[in-house]
Motif scaffolding. Sequence first.
Motif, PDB file in Angstrom:
ATOM      1  N   ARG A 120      60.990 100.844  65.809  1.00  0.00           N
ATOM      2  CA  ARG A 120      59.560 100.590  66.007  1.00  0.00           C
ATOM      3  C   ARG A 120      58.932 101.593  66.970  1.00  0.00           C
ATOM      4  O   ARG A 120      57.754 101.892  66.887  1.00  0.00           O
ATOM      5  N   SER A 121      59.723 102.132  67.885  1.00  0.00           N
ATOM      6  CA  SER A 121      59.178 103.038  68.894  1.00  0.00           C
ATOM      7  C   SER A 121      58.901 104.443  68.365  1.00  0.00           C
ATOM      8  O   SER A 121      58.267 105.242  69.045  1.00  0.00           O
ATOM      9  N   LEU A 122      59.346 104.737  67.158  1.00  0.00           N
ATOM     10  CA  LEU A 122      59.115 106.072  66.605  1.00  0.00           C
ATOM     11  C   LEU A 122      57.646 106.257  66.259  1.00  0.00           C
ATOM     12  O   LEU A 122      57.026 105.390  65.652  1.00  0.00           O
ATOM     13  N   SER A 123      57.089 107.386  66.645  1.00  0.00           N
ATOM     14  CA  SER A 123      55.701 107.674  66.276  1.00  0.00           C
ATOM     15  C   SER A 123      55.656 107.992  64.785  1.00  0.00           C
ATOM     16  O   SER A 123      56.671 108.336  64.173  1.00  0.00           O
ATOM     17  N   GLN A 124      54.478 107.911  64.185  1.00  0.00           N
ATOM     18  CA  GLN A 124      54.347 108.179  62.752  1.00  0.00           C
ATOM     19  C   GLN A 124      54.788 109.602  62.422  1.00  0.00           C
ATOM     20  O   GLN A 124      55.426 109.836  61.414  1.00  0.00           O
ATOM     21  N   SER A 125      54.482 110.559  63.290  1.00  0.00           N
ATOM     22  CA  SER A 125      54.887 111.944  63.010  1.00  0.00           C
ATOM     23  C   SER A 125      56.400 112.092  63.021  1.00  0.00           C
ATOM     24  O   SER A 125      56.948 112.922  62.315  1.00  0.00           O
ATOM     25  N   ASN A 126      57.089 111.279  63.806  1.00  0.00           N
ATOM     26  CA  ASN A 126      58.550 111.326  63.829  1.00  0.00           C
ATOM     27  C   ASN A 126      59.160 110.606  62.634  1.00  0.00           C
ATOM     28  O   ASN A 126      60.343 110.710  62.394  1.00  0.00           O
ATOM     29  N   ARG A 127      58.353 109.865  61.912  1.00  0.00           N
ATOM     30  CA  ARG A 127      58.848 109.113  60.763  1.00  0.00           C
ATOM     31  C   ARG A 127      58.664 109.853  59.450  1.00  0.00           C
ATOM     32  O   ARG A 127      59.180 109.453  58.434  1.00  0.00           O
ATOM     33  N   THR A 128      57.895 110.929  59.453  1.00  0.00           N
ATOM     34  CA  THR A 128      57.516 111.593  58.215  1.00  0.00           C
ATOM     35  C   THR A 128      58.520 112.666  57.816  1.00  0.00           C
ATOM     36  O   THR A 128      58.870 113.525  58.619  1.00  0.00           O
ATOM     37  N   VAL A 129      58.969 112.592  56.571  1.00  0.00           N
ATOM     38  CA  VAL A 129      59.785 113.638  55.963  1.00  0.00           C
ATOM     39  C   VAL A 129      59.167 113.927  54.611  1.00  0.00           C
ATOM     40  O   VAL A 129      58.884 113.011  53.840  1.00  0.00           O
ATOM     41  N   VAL A 130      58.928 115.205  54.333  1.00  0.00           N
ATOM     42  CA  VAL A 130      58.274 115.614  53.092  1.00  0.00           C
ATOM     43  C   VAL A 130      59.275 116.327  52.201  1.00  0.00           C
ATOM     44  O   VAL A 130      60.019 117.191  52.659  1.00  0.00           O
ATOM     45  N   VAL A 131      59.282 115.954  50.926  1.00  0.00           N
ATOM     46  CA  VAL A 131      60.073 116.638  49.911  1.00  0.00           C
ATOM     47  C   VAL A 131      59.082 117.199  48.905  1.00  0.00           C
ATOM     48  O   VAL A 131      58.345 116.437  48.280  1.00  0.00           O
ATOM     49  N   ILE A 132      59.048 118.498  48.814  1.00  0.00           N
ATOM     50  CA  ILE A 132      58.094 119.230  47.986  1.00  0.00           C
ATOM     51  C   ILE A 132      56.697 118.849  48.475  1.00  0.00           C
ATOM     52  O   ILE A 132      56.286 119.340  49.512  1.00  0.00           O
ATOM     53  N   THR A 133      55.995 117.976  47.783  1.00  0.00           N
ATOM     54  CA  THR A 133      54.685 117.518  48.271  1.00  0.00           C
ATOM     55  C   THR A 133      54.664 116.013  48.495  1.00  0.00           C
ATOM     56  O   THR A 133      53.624 115.464  48.827  1.00  0.00           O
ATOM     57  N   ASP A 134      55.788 115.348  48.313  1.00  0.00           N
ATOM     58  CA  ASP A 134      55.868 113.897  48.458  1.00  0.00           C
ATOM     59  C   ASP A 134      56.384 113.504  49.838  1.00  0.00           C
ATOM     60  O   ASP A 134      57.380 114.032  50.310  1.00  0.00           O
TER      61      ASP A 134
END
Length: 110
Positions: free
Chosen positions: A80-94
Amino acid sequence: MFIAYTEDIDDIFARHALQHHCYADDIQMYVSAPPSQVKSISPWLQHCIADVVSWCGSRRLQLNAAKTERMRFGSSSSLRSLSQSNRTVVVITDVLQPVQSVRAEAWRLL
């Protein structure tokens, strides 16, 4: 034949210092890190994924982003403590949304 054709994909994971498992046409990569280092993990994974996408293209293969899954393990409070930017992983454009479980094939290693 597919395994022989894709044998050198191990080099990509070695270059990025990521652990991985290959099973038929499924690949898992994983990394373990303390919460203090989570901020650096998403870009690290994205660089590796970008190299895998390029590698696939050079062999007339295509990474299927729709079948690519992301899962994090940790305590509820740490996750829960992870910021949204730390949660994002992008594959190609998804953007990969986290999942609660992975397909059974992804864990079949033997």
